[in-house]
Enzyme design. Sequence first.
Site, PDB file in Angstrom:
ATOM      1  N   THR A 134       0.808  -1.222   0.000  1.00 31.09           N
ATOM      2  CA  THR A 134       0.000   0.000   0.000  1.00 31.09           C
ATOM      3  C   THR A 134       0.841   1.272   0.000  1.00 31.09           C
ATOM      4  O   THR A 134       0.509   2.241  -0.663  1.00 31.09           O
ATOM      5  CB  THR A 134      -0.915  -0.002   1.246  1.00 31.09           C
ATOM      6  OG1 THR A 134      -1.803  -1.097   1.122  1.00 31.09           O
ATOM      7  CG2 THR A 134      -1.703   1.268   1.366  1.00 31.09           C
ATOM      8  N   ASP A 149       1.843  -6.800  -4.195  1.00 26.10           N
ATOM      9  CA  ASP A 149       1.063  -6.784  -2.963  1.00 26.10           C
ATOM     10  C   ASP A 149       1.700  -7.882  -2.107  1.00 26.10           C
ATOM     11  O   ASP A 149       1.975  -8.983  -2.602  1.00 26.10           O
ATOM     12  CB  ASP A 149      -0.395  -7.145  -3.290  1.00 26.10           C
ATOM     13  CG  ASP A 149      -1.293  -7.038  -2.063  1.00 26.10           C
ATOM     14  OD1 ASP A 149      -2.229  -6.234  -2.103  1.00 26.10           O
ATOM     15  OD2 ASP A 149      -1.051  -7.769  -1.079  1.00 26.10           O
ATOM     16  N   SER A 150       1.947  -7.599  -0.849  1.00 29.04           N
ATOM     17  CA  SER A 150       2.728  -8.561  -0.055  1.00 29.04           C
ATOM     18  C   SER A 150       1.993  -9.876   0.182  1.00 29.04           C
ATOM     19  O   SER A 150       2.603 -10.845   0.632  1.00 29.04           O
ATOM     20  CB  SER A 150       3.165  -7.940   1.270  1.00 29.04           C
ATOM     21  OG  SER A 150       2.115  -7.893   2.188  1.00 29.04           O
ATOM     22  N   SER A 151       0.712  -9.938  -0.145  1.00 37.67           N
ATOM     23  CA  SER A 151       0.020 -11.232  -0.042  1.00 37.67           C
ATOM     24  C   SER A 151       0.562 -12.205  -1.086  1.00 37.67           C
ATOM     25  O   SER A 151       0.335 -13.403  -0.998  1.00 37.67           O
ATOM     26  CB  SER A 151      -1.484 -11.052  -0.231  1.00 37.67           C
ATOM     27  OG  SER A 151      -1.967 -10.225   0.800  1.00 37.67           O
ATOM     28  N   ASP A 210       0.600  -6.676   5.029  1.00 37.17           N
ATOM     29  CA  ASP A 210      -0.090  -7.953   5.273  1.00 37.17           C
ATOM     30  C   ASP A 210       0.855  -9.075   5.698  1.00 37.17           C
ATOM     31  O   ASP A 210       0.531  -9.867   6.581  1.00 37.17           O
ATOM     32  CB  ASP A 210      -0.874  -8.385   4.020  1.00 37.17           C
ATOM     33  CG  ASP A 210      -2.090  -7.502   3.786  1.00 37.17           C
ATOM     34  OD1 ASP A 210      -2.442  -6.716   4.689  1.00 37.17           O
ATOM     35  OD2 ASP A 210      -2.698  -7.608   2.701  1.00 37.17           O
ATOM     36  N   GLN A 258      -2.189 -20.184  20.163  1.00 36.27           N
ATOM     37  CA  GLN A 258      -3.067 -19.263  19.421  1.00 36.27           C
ATOM     38  C   GLN A 258      -3.155 -17.910  20.131  1.00 36.27           C
ATOM     39  O   GLN A 258      -3.626 -16.934  19.543  1.00 36.27           O
ATOM     40  CB  GLN A 258      -4.466 -19.865  19.275  1.00 36.27           C
ATOM     41  CG  GLN A 258      -4.488 -21.061  18.341  1.00 36.27           C
ATOM     42  CD  GLN A 258      -5.858 -21.706  18.228  1.00 36.27           C
ATOM     43  OE1 GLN A 258      -6.878 -21.076  18.488  1.00 36.27           O
ATOM     44  NE2 GLN A 258      -5.879 -22.972  17.849  1.00 36.27           N
TER      45      GLN A 258
HETATM   46  N1  ASP Z   1      -2.309  -5.671   0.731  1.00 37.51           N
HETATM   47  C1  ASP Z   1      -1.270  -4.727   1.084  1.00 37.51           C
HETATM   48  C2  ASP Z   1       0.046  -5.478   1.148  1.00 37.51           C
HETATM   49  O1  ASP Z   1       0.314  -6.105   2.134  1.00 37.51           O
HETATM   50  C3  ASP Z   1      -1.608  -4.080   2.370  1.00 37.51           C
HETATM   51  C4  ASP Z   1      -0.594  -3.089   2.862  1.00 37.51           C
HETATM   52  O2  ASP Z   1       0.425  -2.824   2.291  1.00 37.51           O
HETATM   53  O3  ASP Z   1      -0.852  -2.506   3.908  1.00 37.51           O
HETATM   54  O4  ASP Z   1       0.799  -5.450   0.212  1.00 37.51           O
END
Ligand code: ASP
Length: 360
Positions: free
Chosen positions: A28, A72-74, A105, A293
């Site tokens: 982001t 995107d880090s996902s 993320d 957890q």
């Molecule tokens: N989806 C974004 C990512 O992790 C969210 C962020 O950067 O805050 O790349």
Amino acid sequence: MEYATIKINTEAPNQSGGSVLVIYTGGTLGMVFESRKGQLVPFDFEQLIDKVPEICRLNQEITFLSLKEPIDSSNITPEVWIELANIIDSQYAHYDSFVVLHGTDTMAYTASALSFLLEGLQKPVILTGAQLPIGVARSDARENILTALEIASARNSSGGPMITEVCVYFNSFLLRGNRSKKQESSDFDAFHSENYPYLAKAGVSIDYNLPFMMPVNPGARLSVQQHLDPNVAFLKLFPGITPPVVKSLCHIPGLRGIVLETFGAGNATTEDWFLHELEAAMNRGIVVFNVSQCDGGRVSLGRYQTSRRMQEMGVISGEDITAEAAITKMMYVFGKSGKVDTTHLLSHSLRGEMSPPLEI
Ligand code: ASP
């Protein structure tokens, strides 16, 4: 270097803050809203000075490097972690510090993985990101980048780097990277470290929590492990979990390790089918690492009857490790070549990621 870099000519007369390589991976922070497409798109880093003009006033020589395809880090993978570690390794002699701009993320996973991969690290590697894109007026990106850069340049009383480990800087707090966790998806204070004190707090001044920082080791030399083994899995317990779920996970071909996410202080159901399935998996050579957890507190195997049998079977206690550090540590330990004592490596702190067991 095969990556495009941009040098920022800071206006500061003496660049006493040393040199820093800023590695942009995506997320982001680096997004701007493109009205034509009606969506957030990766930001062109040549415009950085327009967005954060204050960067020119920092006392550092700053070079930007962008991954070929910011993500995107996902979408991060172990291959990207190794790529990042190799960039740092190849540039280690040329820069005093490193700042990694990363999506929030999976930032805690990347910080953990880098902490393991960068063996013998003696310079700061600070990950930061933002909850709002840099192009948004109220964005937290500006403060996060500027302070991460300032922290990266901090020196200790002997003139060496103040920080010699992988950290996450976010919303005024510097955290040990492999102790951090994204706990907020909306608030600006996205990252927490429940089981380890913060390493620095940025207010009017930046106060360092010296007793909790990694000690300097002048004899250490950086080396990067080139392999992470992805044959690991999380098994998160819940009341009502059924035998097919556990059985199918335990029978994944090639699986070498399970991070077992247990209740409270490391407890699990004592139903026979569950313990039998776990024991059979362990007899097939699968390593089981018990992580709670709960974000705070620790696993204490044997404290309750609901964990005693797992202790007897040889399930390894993750103590107070985070799930992010546990899974990346397993990839790292299984990625080692030659004969290694997996149980010893998993049950001891390698980079400050877990506390020693409590004497009961
Ligand atoms: N989806 C974004 C990512 O992790 C969210 C962020 O950067 O805050 O790349």
